[in-house]
Design an enzyme around this catalytic site. Sequence first.
Site, mmCIF file in Angstrom:
data_model
loop_
_atom_site.group_PDB
_atom_site.id
_atom_site.type_symbol
_atom_site.label_atom_id
_atom_site.label_comp_id
_atom_site.label_asym_id
_atom_site.label_seq_id
_atom_site.Cartn_x
_atom_site.Cartn_y
_atom_site.Cartn_z
ATOM 1 N N THR A 88 0.821 -1.218 0.000
ATOM 2 C CA THR A 88 0.000 0.000 0.000
ATOM 3 C C THR A 88 0.846 1.256 0.000
ATOM 4 O O THR A 88 0.431 2.297 -0.504
ATOM 5 C CB THR A 88 -0.932 -0.028 1.238
ATOM 6 O OG1 THR A 88 -1.820 -1.127 1.078
ATOM 7 C CG2 THR A 88 -1.741 1.240 1.384
ATOM 8 N N SER A 145 1.417 -7.551 -1.011
ATOM 9 C CA SER A 145 2.205 -8.535 -0.246
ATOM 10 C C SER A 145 1.526 -9.896 -0.153
ATOM 11 O O SER A 145 2.126 -10.856 0.317
ATOM 12 C CB SER A 145 2.548 -8.004 1.139
ATOM 13 O OG SER A 145 1.427 -8.022 1.991
ATOM 14 N N THR A 166 1.463 -4.517 4.120
ATOM 15 C CA THR A 166 1.280 -4.823 5.544
ATOM 16 C C THR A 166 0.629 -6.183 5.795
ATOM 17 O O THR A 166 0.741 -6.727 6.886
ATOM 18 C CB THR A 166 0.414 -3.750 6.235
ATOM 19 O OG1 THR A 166 -0.874 -3.727 5.613
ATOM 20 C CG2 THR A 166 1.063 -2.386 6.152
ATOM 21 N N ASP A 167 -0.045 -6.733 4.781
ATOM 22 C CA ASP A 167 -0.820 -7.959 5.032
ATOM 23 C C ASP A 167 0.043 -9.140 5.463
ATOM 24 O O ASP A 167 -0.356 -9.927 6.317
ATOM 25 C CB ASP A 167 -1.621 -8.351 3.774
ATOM 26 C CG ASP A 167 -2.820 -7.442 3.550
ATOM 27 O OD1 ASP A 167 -3.167 -6.667 4.460
ATOM 28 O OD2 ASP A 167 -3.414 -7.513 2.454
HETATM 29 N N1 ASP Z 1 -2.890 -5.489 0.523
HETATM 30 C C1 ASP Z 1 -1.809 -4.605 0.884
HETATM 31 C C2 ASP Z 1 -0.515 -5.405 0.889
HETATM 32 O O1 ASP Z 1 -0.290 -6.158 1.788
HETATM 33 C C3 ASP Z 1 -2.070 -4.024 2.216
HETATM 34 C C4 ASP Z 1 -1.047 -3.047 2.724
HETATM 35 O O2 ASP Z 1 0.061 -2.923 2.256
HETATM 36 O O3 ASP Z 1 -1.399 -2.337 3.698
HETATM 37 O O4 ASP Z 1 0.260 -5.285 -0.026
#
Ligand code: ASP
Length: 326
Positions: free
Chosen positions: A12, A58, A91-92
């Site tokens: 993100t 991710s 973050t995932d």
């Molecule tokens: N779906 C995103 C990822 O993990 C979520 C994020 O980065 O906050 O790439």
Amino acid sequence: MKNIMIVATGGTIAGVGEIGKSASYQAGEINIDEIIQSIPAINHIAHLSAVQYMNVDSNEMSPARWVQLANYLNELLVREDIDGIVVTHGTDTLDETAYFLNLTLRTYKPVIITGAMRPATAASADGPMNLYQAVALACHEEALGHGVMAVFSDTIYSGRDIQKVNNFKTDAFDKKDFGCLGYMRDDQAYFFARAFKKHTLQSEFSQQPLTSLPKVGIAYYYAGAGSEVLETLAKDCKGIVIAGSGSGNYSKEWIEKVGALSKKGIIIVRSSRVGHGIVFESPVFDEEKQTVPSNTLSPQKARVLLMLALSVTKETEKIREIFNVY
Ligand code: ASP
């Protein structure tokens, strides 16, 4: 000023959506150079270089990609012209990658992982500050020897214990009962704790380049869950992590199936679907000590460790020891 390399993988922090909004966007779109340009002050704290290693959500991370990333970072970390590395990441699955790198990087140099909850195009995007603080931490003298750390929302976490605990707010991470390692205030780092479990240079998994990892799956237990899921996973997995209820518990049907699969040589780790606490040996759910308790690791982190453990041994007792040490 220190020489810091940013290795961008997407997420993100590199996301693009409707200008100003955070709700809907595509992760892994913007190039790292563009993000750096949006933070002019970052060039006052370090000599930066950056590489767009990949640009993905991710959820596209995988054991094969972890192995490639760890080998790539290990090559960079031996370079004398690199004092520390910042990895940008979605973050995932950030918690899984952070723990994997914590166990496989052969270095005392700071390696900091960060990301964002709001895309780069959001009003008040959180990525630029997180990246700025991650770079500042990578430059900090006290950042040496902590293993891989994560910086998120003014907080420093250890790669072993960081956990995503909120899927919406910018303060999305926590370290469960163990608190954090410290705080960031602008570019200043304040440490209050140390990572205690073995990592990086002391880790047996960082000693030689990795090639591949044995397959390990996770079986989620819930009231009334049939044990077929264990059977299915056992078809092509060398190990299974059970996300059990309570202290890593499950039904009599599962106890029986776990016993049968253990006898066939499948290594089974008991972890818990509960976010806090510790999983111990259980004379009730595993009378014959056929399984390995996950200690304080979440199911997804127990899977990371079990894959690495299975790459060096197939013995349950040795794997039990590994889960106590890491
Ligand atoms: N779906 C995103 C990822 O993990 C979520 C994020 O980065 O906050 O790439």
